[in-house]
Design a protein around this motif. Sequence first.
Motif, PDB file in Angstrom:
ATOM      1  N   HIS A 189       0.639  -1.135   0.188  1.00 33.85           N
ATOM      2  CA  HIS A 189       0.165  -0.435   0.302  1.00 33.85           C
ATOM      3  C   HIS A 189       0.873   1.143   0.526  1.00 33.85           C
ATOM      4  O   HIS A 189       2.288   1.773   0.877  1.00 33.85           O
ATOM      5  CB  HIS A 189      -0.837  -0.097   1.205  1.00 33.85           C
ATOM      6  N   ARG A 234       1.297   5.450  -1.538  1.00 39.72           N
ATOM      7  CA  ARG A 234       0.614   6.625  -1.536  1.00 39.72           C
ATOM      8  C   ARG A 234       1.387   7.643  -2.400  1.00 39.72           C
ATOM      9  O   ARG A 234       2.722   7.272  -1.819  1.00 39.72           O
ATOM     10  CB  ARG A 234       0.192   7.918  -0.186  1.00 39.72           C
ATOM     11  N   HIS A 247      -4.255   7.195  -3.492  1.00 41.02           N
ATOM     12  CA  HIS A 247      -3.072   5.713  -3.004  1.00 41.02           C
ATOM     13  C   HIS A 247      -3.130   3.868  -3.880  1.00 41.02           C
ATOM     14  O   HIS A 247      -4.630   4.423  -4.941  1.00 41.02           O
ATOM     15  CB  HIS A 247      -4.754   4.914  -2.251  1.00 41.02           C
TER      16      HIS A 247
END
Length: 767
Positions: free
Chosen positions: A272, A274, A284
């Motif tokens: 994950h 950004r 994201h």
Amino acid sequence: MKRPAEDDGQTSPQDALQASLRHQRLLTEFGTRALAESRVPLLLDEATHRAASGIGSVRSKVMRHRPEMDDLLIVAGVGWRDGVVGHATVAADRQSPAGRALHTRQPVAVPDLRAAGDLRIPPVLAQHGVVAVLNVPIGTDGATWGVLEVDGDQPRRFSESDVLYLQGLAHLLGAALQRAGAEQRAGLERAQLDAVLAQMPSGVAVAEAPSGRLLMHNARAVALLGHPLLESDSYQGYVRYGALNEDGTPLPPEDYPIARAAVAGETVVQQHMRYRRGDGRITHFLVSAAPVRDADGNVALAVSTFEDVDERVRMEAELRTVRDRLSHVLESTTDCVAVLDRDWRILYQNQRTRDLLNGGRDVTGETLWETYPAAIGTVFETRFRAAMADQAPVEFEGHYPPLDLWLECHAHPSPDRLSVFFRDVTGRRRQREAQAERDARYRATFEQAAVGMAHVDLDGHWIQINERLCEITGYPREELCRISYRDITVPEDLPADMAHGRRLKAGEIDSYTLEKRYRRKDGTIVWVNLTVSLVRTADGQPLHYIAVIEDISTRKRAEAEREELLRQQDLLMREMNHRIKNSLQMVANLVYMQSVDLNDPDARWRFQETANRVTTIARVHERLYRFSDVTAVDFGPYLRDLCHDLAGSLGLGGVRLTVDAVGATLPPDTALPLGLIVNELVTNAAKYAYPTGALGPVRVTLDRTEGGRLRLSVSDEGVGLPPGFRPEASSGLGMRVLQALTAQLDADLRVAEGGRGTCFQVILPTG
């Protein structure tokens, strides 16, 4: 063309030799034509002319088998009247010469149909005066496509040379039809792949290793990142793509997943991250990256995929907000609330529950029956377990002796938990018991029922009803007694109810039960289970109906919700498998596209080999997830389907690929590498066993050794292996892949001794 007279069986050796040479020439000419021609109608027409010419007949035809019609359609021919080809049919059963050839897969030669007692003359042959026929089957892909037939209007004994010639012609025709079908399928697959790539939902980037220089982005990547492909000689330039740490500072370029794959050969799975897009917006992603290694095991490329999860992140935040609000509601409610998992551990209790049962103590994580042992063997245990077992809500009141409390419980199950809402109804219970003592008879016979009960007159009007029926319908007692059951029954359910009522009144049945719907006073629909019987007078005359009405709306909703959850789960699994396959296909295509730009032939070949192997993994994975049982694979059918795919993708030409497999059920972790081994061995055999273009078989066999171990064999009758060849000493990529896959299976890789050609065997461990 001269019609041959009846053969007296005394063909001279010189005539036989001349006929054989002529047949060989005609077969060679047709084979050359078949290799250059892919238009099926022209091939069929050419075959009929060659058949008639080679046998010395005025008539010949090709018939295609139509299983759905159980007949043979004449699709090409010579010597027939107008309207026959493309329209006339021949029966496909064993009583017609062509049907017998179709079913037996053997030539059928009939010198004189009029003397063949076990065969009938098809109408189309009778109309043309045909009395002598020679039929041979046409095979494609291991099945019988149709029949090639030569016809004569004079009795005739067909020679062995005639039969062999027509068989050879049918074999060449079958191979040509198979090739044409494969070309058509390949074109369709290419078009499908192009469409998939155009609709690829994930962004993809490819970088050179070990520098990390970006080689390409797909269009989806550009759209997601908000950047075009930024020129940079190394991964140091990645900083311009805007990846961020948790604290909002720029992510060091060496920590980008694609840099880790290119430089260190690391595999990153759905990290994950950004990013700050080119327009400044924070987004994201789930980012994955993997190295692509060359034949020497060195990292040559790094491939990264990334998926926009902004919506998921937003929904998770909203879910947290909803959970917070729900917690506030549960803590504010006047009811006690508890949530249990399927092992009866306490997941949650609101404060009112803790105060009522625990003296304020938090018992989260403890087991229900250990914390409240007095509940074991009571209605609480019985109904809670029934709710979980039946996956149906339950409502009940129970007495808890340690606190001398009567509790009203509403338990709502799901597959992994049980939510219980209850309240202290001790005061209400004692009032009801006092009332019961005053009105025991009435309540025992009518009002105590846990379901709706009513007396209904013969016209359908309510005479007497209980409170539960009022709750179910939403009508006050007085108002409900002024209408009939027809007034609140959903119109679509009324005919069945009335039909049963008429049968009951006529004495055809003693009672009936059905599920139907009522429209409540507030307009909402309630599902009920209705049981009706008829009270009669002493002389048998109908008096009134007794109806028992149970509210099953909660059960109906639970059933609908469960079906929807199952549907969504199945859809999710199919979508996941579909995306995995598409991603592998996309990666293979990208690697192949990259190979086109390489000037080094060896490097280009290695890239293309890598692309082919990734495609193989995708094909093997696709075959696996088509099975309904994801925990076990019926490997026999799976092996046949996989080899069928290989035959279509490799373009085997004269190589005949056959499969013979015993029944075997394998876990996917075994079936997947075993499928990859089959791909490697069959591909090698197709490429190298017959280098001169000779015809020959490649056999794939799955059987068991005398010790019961499962054995996979791939053999050919080709040129064989070089002298002194040992698999463990080979430096070739394919052999190293085979060694790695057999080691993964803890299996033995052997080269069988003796015999023609080559035979590789993979013997799996017992169990």
